[in-house]
Design a protein around this motif. Structure first.
Motif, PDB file in Angstrom:
ATOM      1  N   ILE A  47       0.850  -1.188   0.000  1.00 41.83           N
ATOM      2  CA  ILE A  47       0.000   0.000   0.000  1.00 41.83           C
ATOM      3  C   ILE A  47       0.889   1.242   0.000  1.00 41.83           C
ATOM      4  CG2 ILE A  47      -1.755   1.280   1.278  1.00 41.83           C
ATOM      5  CD1 ILE A  47      -2.759  -1.348   2.401  1.00 41.83           C
ATOM      6  N   ASP A  48       0.630   2.144  -0.916  1.00 42.56           N
ATOM      7  CA  ASP A  48       1.400   3.379  -1.021  1.00 42.56           C
ATOM      8  C   ASP A  48       1.001   4.311   0.120  1.00 42.56           C
ATOM      9  OD1 ASP A  48       2.815   5.599  -1.734  1.00 42.56           O
ATOM     10  OD2 ASP A  48       2.129   5.644  -3.823  1.00 42.56           O
ATOM     11  N   ARG A  49       1.932   4.579   1.011  1.00 41.00           N
ATOM     12  CA  ARG A  49       1.631   5.414   2.165  1.00 41.00           C
ATOM     13  C   ARG A  49       1.444   6.876   1.792  1.00 41.00           C
ATOM     14  NH1 ARG A  49       1.828   2.510   6.571  1.00 41.00           N
ATOM     15  NH2 ARG A  49       1.503   4.415   7.797  1.00 41.00           N
ATOM     16  N   ARG A  50       1.791   7.245   0.562  1.00 42.15           N
ATOM     17  CA  ARG A  50       1.526   8.610   0.132  1.00 42.15           C
ATOM     18  C   ARG A  50       0.033   8.886   0.037  1.00 42.15           C
ATOM     19  NH1 ARG A  50       5.235   8.809  -5.149  1.00 42.15           N
ATOM     20  NH2 ARG A  50       4.162   6.797  -5.369  1.00 42.15           N
ATOM     21  N   LEU A  51      -0.758   7.812  -0.084  1.00 39.54           N
ATOM     22  CA  LEU A  51      -2.205   8.007  -0.086  1.00 39.54           C
ATOM     23  C   LEU A  51      -2.679   8.545   1.258  1.00 39.54           C
ATOM     24  CD1 LEU A  51      -3.260   4.696  -1.899  1.00 39.54           C
ATOM     25  CD2 LEU A  51      -3.173   6.990  -2.874  1.00 39.54           C
ATOM     26  N   LEU A  52      -2.055   8.089   2.341  1.00 41.21           N
ATOM     27  CA  LEU A  52      -2.421   8.599   3.658  1.00 41.21           C
ATOM     28  C   LEU A  52      -2.033  10.062   3.802  1.00 41.21           C
ATOM     29  CD1 LEU A  52      -1.260   5.559   5.847  1.00 41.21           C
ATOM     30  CD2 LEU A  52      -3.522   6.017   4.916  1.00 41.21           C
ATOM     31  N   LEU A  53      -0.848  10.412   3.294  1.00 38.85           N
ATOM     32  CA  LEU A  53      -0.429  11.807   3.358  1.00 38.85           C
ATOM     33  C   LEU A  53      -1.331  12.687   2.519  1.00 38.85           C
ATOM     34  CD1 LEU A  53       3.459  11.314   3.091  1.00 38.85           C
ATOM     35  CD2 LEU A  53       2.074  11.653   5.149  1.00 38.85           C
ATOM     36  N   ALA A  54      -1.787  12.151   1.377  1.00 36.33           N
ATOM     37  CA  ALA A  54      -2.696  12.928   0.534  1.00 36.33           C
ATOM     38  C   ALA A  54      -4.024  13.159   1.240  1.00 36.33           C
ATOM     39  CB  ALA A  54      -2.915  12.206  -0.791  1.00 36.33           C
ATOM     40  N   GLY A  55      -4.528  12.133   1.925  1.00 35.77           N
ATOM     41  CA  GLY A  55      -5.778  12.306   2.660  1.00 35.77           C
ATOM     42  C   GLY A  55      -5.648  13.314   3.785  1.00 35.77           C
ATOM     43  N   GLN A  56      -4.511  13.290   4.502  1.00 39.68           N
ATOM     44  CA  GLN A  56      -4.310  14.252   5.583  1.00 39.68           C
ATOM     45  C   GLN A  56      -4.131  15.664   5.049  1.00 39.68           C
ATOM     46  OE1 GLN A  56      -1.109  12.871   8.123  1.00 39.68           O
ATOM     47  NE2 GLN A  56      -1.901  10.770   8.125  1.00 39.68           N
ATOM     48  N   SER A  57      -3.528  15.788   3.847  1.00 37.91           N
ATOM     49  CA  SER A  57      -3.365  17.117   3.267  1.00 37.91           C
ATOM     50  C   SER A  57      -4.692  17.730   2.854  1.00 37.91           C
ATOM     51  CB  SER A  57      -2.433  17.032   2.055  1.00 37.91           C
ATOM     52  OG  SER A  57      -3.050  16.295   1.001  1.00 37.91           O
ATOM     53  N   LEU A  58      -5.706  16.885   2.669  1.00 38.01           N
ATOM     54  CA  LEU A  58      -7.040  17.372   2.315  1.00 38.01           C
ATOM     55  C   LEU A  58      -7.888  17.682   3.543  1.00 38.01           C
ATOM     56  CD1 LEU A  58      -7.850  14.995  -0.677  1.00 38.01           C
ATOM     57  CD2 LEU A  58      -7.135  17.384  -0.772  1.00 38.01           C
ATOM     58  N   GLY A  59      -7.292  17.571   4.731  1.00 34.05           N
ATOM     59  CA  GLY A  59      -8.003  17.954   5.942  1.00 34.05           C
ATOM     60  C   GLY A  59      -8.508  16.810   6.786  1.00 34.05           C
ATOM     61  N   ALA A  60      -8.314  15.562   6.357  1.00 38.16           N
ATOM     62  CA  ALA A  60      -8.793  14.422   7.136  1.00 38.16           C
ATOM     63  C   ALA A  60      -7.814  14.126   8.265  1.00 38.16           C
ATOM     64  CB  ALA A  60      -8.951  13.198   6.248  1.00 38.16           C
ATOM     65  N   SER A  61      -8.350  13.645   9.372  1.00 35.15           N
ATOM     66  CA  SER A  61      -7.496  13.259  10.485  1.00 35.15           C
ATOM     67  C   SER A  61      -6.792  11.943  10.175  1.00 35.15           C
ATOM     68  CB  SER A  61      -8.324  13.121  11.761  1.00 35.15           C
ATOM     69  OG  SER A  61      -9.278  12.064  11.622  1.00 35.15           O
ATOM     70  N   ARG A  62      -5.802  11.600  11.011  1.00 35.73           N
ATOM     71  CA  ARG A  62      -5.097  10.344  10.785  1.00 35.73           C
ATOM     72  C   ARG A  62      -6.028   9.151  10.925  1.00 35.73           C
ATOM     73  NH1 ARG A  62       0.865  10.681  13.718  1.00 35.73           N
ATOM     74  NH2 ARG A  62       1.712  12.370  12.406  1.00 35.73           N
ATOM     75  N   LEU A  63      -6.931   9.217  11.900  1.00 36.77           N
ATOM     76  CA  LEU A  63      -7.857   8.113  12.092  1.00 36.77           C
ATOM     77  C   LEU A  63      -8.806   7.979  10.915  1.00 36.77           C
ATOM     78  CD1 LEU A  63      -8.972   5.883  13.882  1.00 36.77           C
ATOM     79  CD2 LEU A  63     -10.426   7.585  15.010  1.00 36.77           C
ATOM     80  N   ALA A  64      -9.323   9.121  10.433  1.00 36.52           N
ATOM     81  CA  ALA A  64     -10.236   9.075   9.289  1.00 36.52           C
ATOM     82  C   ALA A  64      -9.521   8.591   8.032  1.00 36.52           C
ATOM     83  CB  ALA A  64     -10.842  10.457   9.059  1.00 36.52           C
ATOM     84  N   THR A  65      -8.284   9.023   7.849  1.00 36.41           N
ATOM     85  CA  THR A  65      -7.521   8.573   6.680  1.00 36.41           C
ATOM     86  C   THR A  65      -7.263   7.077   6.742  1.00 36.41           C
ATOM     87  OG1 THR A  65      -6.438  10.730   6.590  1.00 36.41           O
ATOM     88  CG2 THR A  65      -5.436   8.945   5.338  1.00 36.41           C
ATOM     89  N   PHE A  66      -6.904   6.597   7.936  1.00 28.53           N
ATOM     90  CA  PHE A  66      -6.684   5.161   8.085  1.00 28.53           C
ATOM     91  C   PHE A  66      -7.977   4.393   7.815  1.00 28.53           C
ATOM     92  CE2 PHE A  66      -6.735   1.270  10.564  1.00 28.53           C
ATOM     93  CZ  PHE A  66      -5.508   0.699  10.261  1.00 28.53           C
ATOM     94  N   ARG A  67      -9.092   4.890   8.338  1.00 31.17           N
ATOM     95  CA  ARG A  67     -10.361   4.168   8.208  1.00 31.17           C
ATOM     96  C   ARG A  67     -10.883   4.184   6.780  1.00 31.17           C
ATOM     97  NH1 ARG A  67     -15.523   6.051   8.721  1.00 31.17           N
ATOM     98  NH2 ARG A  67     -14.741   8.063   9.463  1.00 31.17           N
ATOM     99  N   LYS A  68     -10.706   5.287   6.061  1.00 32.92           N
ATOM    100  CA  LYS A  68     -11.296   5.415   4.730  1.00 32.92           C
ATOM    101  C   LYS A  68     -10.356   5.032   3.598  1.00 32.92           C
ATOM    102  CE  LYS A  68     -14.595   9.062   5.934  1.00 32.92           C
ATOM    103  NZ  LYS A  68     -15.118  10.413   5.568  1.00 32.92           N
ATOM    104  N   VAL A  69      -9.049   5.038   3.856  1.00 34.38           N
ATOM    105  CA  VAL A  69      -8.081   4.762   2.783  1.00 34.38           C
ATOM    106  C   VAL A  69      -7.316   3.468   3.040  1.00 34.38           C
ATOM    107  CG1 VAL A  69      -6.079   5.639   1.528  1.00 34.38           C
ATOM    108  CG2 VAL A  69      -7.862   7.219   2.284  1.00 34.38           C
ATOM    109  N   TYR A  70      -6.618   3.414   4.176  1.00 37.85           N
ATOM    110  CA  TYR A  70      -5.708   2.285   4.421  1.00 37.85           C
ATOM    111  C   TYR A  70      -6.463   0.992   4.685  1.00 37.85           C
ATOM    112  CZ  TYR A  70      -1.522  -0.114   6.020  1.00 37.85           C
ATOM    113  OH  TYR A  70      -0.476  -1.002   6.151  1.00 37.85           O
TER     114      TYR A  70
END
Length: 302
Positions: free
Chosen positions: A185-208
């Protein structure tokens, strides 16, 4: 001066292409494996299937007894429940461990992988005997339970002891498929989600998490299928009152000589296994990642 004619030399037939020779040799290379598969798997399976319909008399009596005999129903239900509990416990323990393996450095990751692989280098009998020592009356586990006022609880000879030991034995089969998927899994997807304003938990839940589901499904299906046919652990840590289906099949074949009834139970578990593998394939197939991506997109649209 008469013209001298020379006869043209006949053309040599074209040599077969190397690719054609390889394709022709392919089935021959598979022949030993097919013969071994037929002798050691297909024929015994057909014999079991035939016995389930003909022994002791032709008909569906053996299969009807699976759903009418109270004892058999309890054993089937107990086996499915134990396999489900072991699978859920394995997912709960393996997911954070596999996730930490993707975050660790090379040295720490090598140590964590070694810890996972150590059970493969240890005899299953040795591990089960170790659990017997730990969970016996007056053992380490009972002593720890005594610290919280549960010192009188007996574990050895119960389904709980069987489930605990099976979870530990099968945990590597859960960790490795999860880690194999998570590390891709490309972890840059998590950074992209956080850059759009999502929290780490929301990014993990919706992306990872959606992208890691194929690994979860692969590990869960593998552990569930292996747990269905476990024999050594229930025989050593369980009791006749908490027998699982593998023990009942062994008793029917070795002591009761009920090959038809044992064959029907085996065929039923084979059908359950194939159903689990088919469901897992839908989650781990080529469209799994695309499905996760569509799910992510759908959540973001909302």
């Amino acid at each position: 001066m008469p013209a001298i004619t020379t006869a043209a030399a006949p053309e040599a037939p074209p040599s077969p292409a190397p690719g054609g020779r390889r394709r022709a040799a392919g089935p021959l290379l598979l022949l030993p494996a097919l013969v071994a598969l037929t002798l050691f798997f297909v024929l015994p399976l057909l014999s079991i299937l035939l016995d389930s319909f003909t022994d002791p008399e032709p008909g569906l009596g053996n299969y009807a007894s699976l759903f009418t005999d109270g004892y058999t129903l309890r054993v089937l239900g107990r086996t499915l429940l134990v396999a489900l509990v072991v699978t859920v416990a394995g997912v709960t323990l393996a997911y954070p461990y596999a996730y930490m393996m993707t975050l660790a450095g090379q040295t720490a990751r090598a140590v964590m992988i070694t810890v996972v692989l150590v059970p493969f280098w240890t005899s299953m009998l040795a591990r089960n005997f170790a659990w017997m020592v730990l969970m016996q009356d007056g053992g380490v586990v009972q002593g720890l339970l005594g610290l919280v006022g549960l010192g009188e609880v007996t574990l050895l000879g119960t389904t709980t002891a069987v489930a605990i030991s099976m979870t530990q034995v099968l945990l590597p089969f859960m960790v490795l498929p999860m880690f194999s998927v998570m590390q891709q899994i490309d972890r840059r997807l998590l950074l992209a989600g956080q850059s759009l304003g999502a929290s780490r938990l929301a990014t993990f839940r919706k992306v990872y998490f959606p992208l890691s589901l194929p690994g979860v499904a692969a590990g869960a299906s593998l552990v569930f299928v292996l747990a269905l046919g476990f024999y050594v652990t229930p025989a050593l840590l369980g009791s006749p009152q908490s027998s699982l289906i593998a023990q009942v099949i062994s008793v029917r074949t070795r002591e009761l000589l009920d090959f038809g009834g044992a064959g029907a139970m085996g065929v039923f578990m084979l059908v359950v296994t194939l159903a689990v593998l088919a469901a897992s394939r839908r989650l781990t197939g080529p469209g799994a990642a695309a499905g996760a991506a569509h799910a992510i997109a759908g959540r973001n649209d909302r």
